[in-house]
Enzyme design. Structure first.
Site, PDB file in Angstrom:
ATOM      1  N   MET A 153       1.304  72.275  60.040  1.00 38.24           N
ATOM      2  CA  MET A 153       1.969  73.221  59.116  1.00 38.24           C
ATOM      3  C   MET A 153       3.230  72.579  58.543  1.00 38.24           C
ATOM      4  O   MET A 153       4.315  73.145  58.578  1.00 38.24           O
ATOM      5  CB  MET A 153       2.281  74.511  59.884  1.00 38.24           C
ATOM      6  CG  MET A 153       2.551  75.718  59.031  1.00 38.24           C
ATOM      7  SD  MET A 153       1.190  76.147  57.941  1.00 38.24           S
ATOM      8  CE  MET A 153       1.416  77.920  57.828  1.00 38.24           C
ATOM      9  N   GLY A 154       3.068  71.378  58.010  1.00 33.95           N
ATOM     10  CA  GLY A 154       4.173  70.730  57.297  1.00 33.95           C
ATOM     11  C   GLY A 154       4.168  71.188  55.847  1.00 33.95           C
ATOM     12  O   GLY A 154       3.667  72.269  55.529  1.00 33.95           O
ATOM     13  N   ARG A 155       4.717  70.348  54.985  1.00 31.45           N
ATOM     14  CA  ARG A 155       4.817  70.722  53.563  1.00 31.45           C
ATOM     15  C   ARG A 155       3.453  71.076  52.973  1.00 31.45           C
ATOM     16  O   ARG A 155       3.303  72.092  52.312  1.00 31.45           O
ATOM     17  CB  ARG A 155       5.358  69.544  52.735  1.00 31.45           C
ATOM     18  CG  ARG A 155       6.792  69.208  52.957  1.00 31.45           C
ATOM     19  CD  ARG A 155       7.164  68.086  51.977  1.00 31.45           C
ATOM     20  NE  ARG A 155       8.377  67.438  52.377  1.00 31.45           N
ATOM     21  CZ  ARG A 155       8.437  66.460  53.293  1.00 31.45           C
ATOM     22  NH1 ARG A 155       7.342  66.020  53.861  1.00 31.45           N
ATOM     23  NH2 ARG A 155       9.588  65.923  53.609  1.00 31.45           N
ATOM     24  N   ILE A 156       2.458  70.215  53.217  1.00 29.92           N
ATOM     25  CA  ILE A 156       1.151  70.421  52.566  1.00 29.92           C
ATOM     26  C   ILE A 156       0.428  71.613  53.209  1.00 29.92           C
ATOM     27  O   ILE A 156      -0.139  72.453  52.505  1.00 29.92           O
ATOM     28  CB  ILE A 156       0.305  69.130  52.614  1.00 29.92           C
ATOM     29  CG1 ILE A 156       1.023  68.013  51.834  1.00 29.92           C
ATOM     30  CG2 ILE A 156      -1.091  69.375  52.024  1.00 29.92           C
ATOM     31  CD1 ILE A 156       0.411  66.623  51.981  1.00 29.92           C
ATOM     32  N   ARG A 236      -6.217  62.427  56.971  1.00 37.53           N
ATOM     33  CA  ARG A 236      -6.662  61.052  57.151  1.00 37.53           C
ATOM     34  C   ARG A 236      -8.002  61.091  57.873  1.00 37.53           C
ATOM     35  O   ARG A 236      -8.194  61.892  58.805  1.00 37.53           O
ATOM     36  CB  ARG A 236      -5.666  60.255  58.010  1.00 37.53           C
ATOM     37  CG  ARG A 236      -4.420  59.774  57.277  1.00 37.53           C
ATOM     38  CD  ARG A 236      -4.751  58.701  56.235  1.00 37.53           C
ATOM     39  NE  ARG A 236      -3.571  58.180  55.564  1.00 37.53           N
ATOM     40  CZ  ARG A 236      -3.051  58.683  54.446  1.00 37.53           C
ATOM     41  NH1 ARG A 236      -3.615  59.726  53.858  1.00 37.53           N
ATOM     42  NH2 ARG A 236      -1.990  58.128  53.897  1.00 37.53           N
ATOM     43  N   GLU A 265     -13.272  54.246  55.226  1.00 38.35           N
ATOM     44  CA  GLU A 265     -13.030  54.382  53.806  1.00 38.35           C
ATOM     45  C   GLU A 265     -13.067  53.004  53.180  1.00 38.35           C
ATOM     46  O   GLU A 265     -12.419  52.120  53.722  1.00 38.35           O
ATOM     47  CB  GLU A 265     -11.640  54.991  53.559  1.00 38.35           C
ATOM     48  CG  GLU A 265     -11.694  56.437  53.156  1.00 38.35           C
ATOM     49  CD  GLU A 265     -10.336  57.056  52.979  1.00 38.35           C
ATOM     50  OE1 GLU A 265      -9.510  56.469  52.241  1.00 38.35           O
ATOM     51  OE2 GLU A 265     -10.097  58.107  53.553  1.00 38.35           O
ATOM     52  N   HIS A 284     -10.833  60.165  48.367  1.00 33.86           N
ATOM     53  CA  HIS A 284      -9.397  60.109  48.679  1.00 33.86           C
ATOM     54  C   HIS A 284      -8.556  60.254  47.407  1.00 33.86           C
ATOM     55  O   HIS A 284      -7.743  59.394  47.070  1.00 33.86           O
ATOM     56  CB  HIS A 284      -9.070  58.790  49.408  1.00 33.86           C
ATOM     57  CG  HIS A 284      -7.790  58.848  50.179  1.00 33.86           C
ATOM     58  ND1 HIS A 284      -7.540  58.073  51.294  1.00 33.86           N
ATOM     59  CD2 HIS A 284      -6.660  59.591  49.999  1.00 33.86           C
ATOM     60  CE1 HIS A 284      -6.329  58.321  51.755  1.00 33.86           C
ATOM     61  NE2 HIS A 284      -5.765  59.239  50.987  1.00 33.86           N
ATOM     62  N   ALA A 286      -6.832  63.308  46.603  1.00 30.55           N
ATOM     63  CA  ALA A 286      -6.122  64.592  46.645  1.00 30.55           C
ATOM     64  C   ALA A 286      -4.836  64.608  45.811  1.00 30.55           C
ATOM     65  O   ALA A 286      -4.485  65.627  45.231  1.00 30.55           O
ATOM     66  CB  ALA A 286      -5.836  64.997  48.086  1.00 30.55           C
TER      67      ALA A 286
HETATM   68  C1  GLV Z   1      -2.308  59.588  50.411  1.00 33.31           C
HETATM   69  O1  GLV Z   1      -3.228  59.574  51.137  1.00 33.31           O
HETATM   70  C2  GLV Z   1      -0.961  59.778  50.839  1.00 33.31           C
HETATM   71  O2  GLV Z   1      -0.671  59.676  52.039  1.00 33.31           O
HETATM   72  O3  GLV Z   1      -0.115  60.022  49.974  1.00 33.31           O
END
Ligand code: GLV
Length: 339
Positions: A153-156, A236, A265, A284, A286
């Site tokens: 539950m960090g920023r993202i 990740r 990956e 990858h 996002a």
């Molecule tokens: C991408 O995977 C990031 O860590 O910004």
């Protein structure tokens, strides 16, 4: 003039200030340099702007003894041996904040796409299978009213929770520490990991990769998830045990997975995850929007130039390096003053 390496072509917003400040060595290929090519590129450089695809370890740092800063074009820095950099007085910088909302958009897009089987629908139309409206075709899972389990539950994670609220979801979260502010502001309820896994209709991962989170989701954890549950990973790849995930998807012990990141990956096209109808894999991407990649490039360049100029960068992972620098500069001044 400092020599600055940039290990892939990035938006001009980041390249321009670097070009103005020093001699720029830009890796020209679309594919990343291999270990040897990376060492050659960084040899003699003062600063390096690097990618998640670059493995920055002690051996590489030893091959680039003049390096003072590694500025990664990412928020995650599991590809960098930070203690090795710190031991050599090299600053490690990253780009948190600027990619939060785009990454949360992407994670939520994956959730929606998997729940409502959007890729299968696209294939269905493209393959000419759409011969009539059907009451029983491509039945998916409701998002509204469902329970979302956020791990990390960090920023993202919090940005994903804000989106979930708009969709009328119930929100559970698991984090190293309870975050009472987040609970209050987002209406999220803290749950132990096993409880979250057992209750959530959607489990979304937003933890950094480290020794504690590697294979955080393995066979045991997948076994705790509901048969209707969908796993989303935009963190990740190695946070999930890939083999265990393939087994669960094949057996149908979970309903699906939507992955922005994988282990390995890139994922070879022959990999079972690519062919499974209940798995969605994107490469990858996002944080990959025009605006966000511009901001990441700008911030990574600012980080790098700030360190080279002896200023404090917008985001540094190992601030002790700068404090030590300032300390040694101050003691140097004292020595000079005393002399
Ligand atoms: C991408 O995977 C990031 O860590 O910004």
């Amino acid at each position: 003039m400092p020599t600055i390496a940039v290990t892939r072509k990035i938006p001009e917003a980041g390249l321009r200030p670097l070009r103005e400040a020093g001699d720029l060595r830009l890796w020209p290929d679309d594919l990343p340099p291999d270990t040897e090519q990376l060492a050659d590129l960084l040899r003699g450089c003062d600063g390096a702007l690097t990618m998640v695809t670059d493995r920055i370890d002690a051996a590489l740092l030893d091959a680039a003894p003049s390096l003072r800063v590694v500025s990664t074009f990412a928020v995650g820095y599991d590809n960098i041996d930070v203690p090795a950099a710190t031991a050599r007085g090299i600053a490690v910088c990253n780009t948190p904040g600027v990619l939060t909302e785009s990454t949360a958009d992407a994670a939520f897009s994956l959730l929606l796409a998997a729940a409502r089987r959007i890729p299968e629908g696209i294939d269905y139309v493209r393959n000419g299978e759409w011969r009539a409206w059907s009451p029983m075709v491509l039945l998916g899972h409701d998002i509204h009213g469902a329970t979302l389990g956020i791990i990390g539950m960090g920023r993202i994670g919090q940005a994903v929770a804000r989106r979930a609220r708009g969709f009328g979801m119930r929100i559970l979260y698991h984090n190293r520490r309870r975050d009472r502010d987040a609970e209050r502001e987002l209406g999220a309820t803290y749950a132990p990991l096993d409880e979250l896994l057992g209750e959530a209709d959607f489990v979304t991962l937003h933890v950094a990769l480290n020794a504690e989170t590697r294979h955080l989701i393995g066979a045991r954890e997948l076994g705790l998830m509901r048969r209707e549950a969908i796993l989303i990973n935009a963190a990740r790849g190695p946070v999930v045990d890939t083999d265990a995930l393939v087994t669960a998807l094949r057996a149908g012990t979970i309903a699906g997975a939507a992955l922005d990141v994988t282990d390995p990956e890139p994922l070879p096209t022959a990999h079972p995850l690519v062919g499974l109808p209940n798995a969605i894999v994107v490469p990858h991407t996002a944080s990959s929007t025009i605006a966000t990649r511009d901001k990441m490039a700008t911030m990574a360049a600012q980080n790098l130039l700030a360190v080279l100029n002896g200023e404090s960068p917008p985001s540094i992972v190992n601030p002790a390096v700068l404090e030590r620098d300032q300390g040694s500069r101050a003691s140097g001044m004292n020595e000079r003053a005393g002399a």
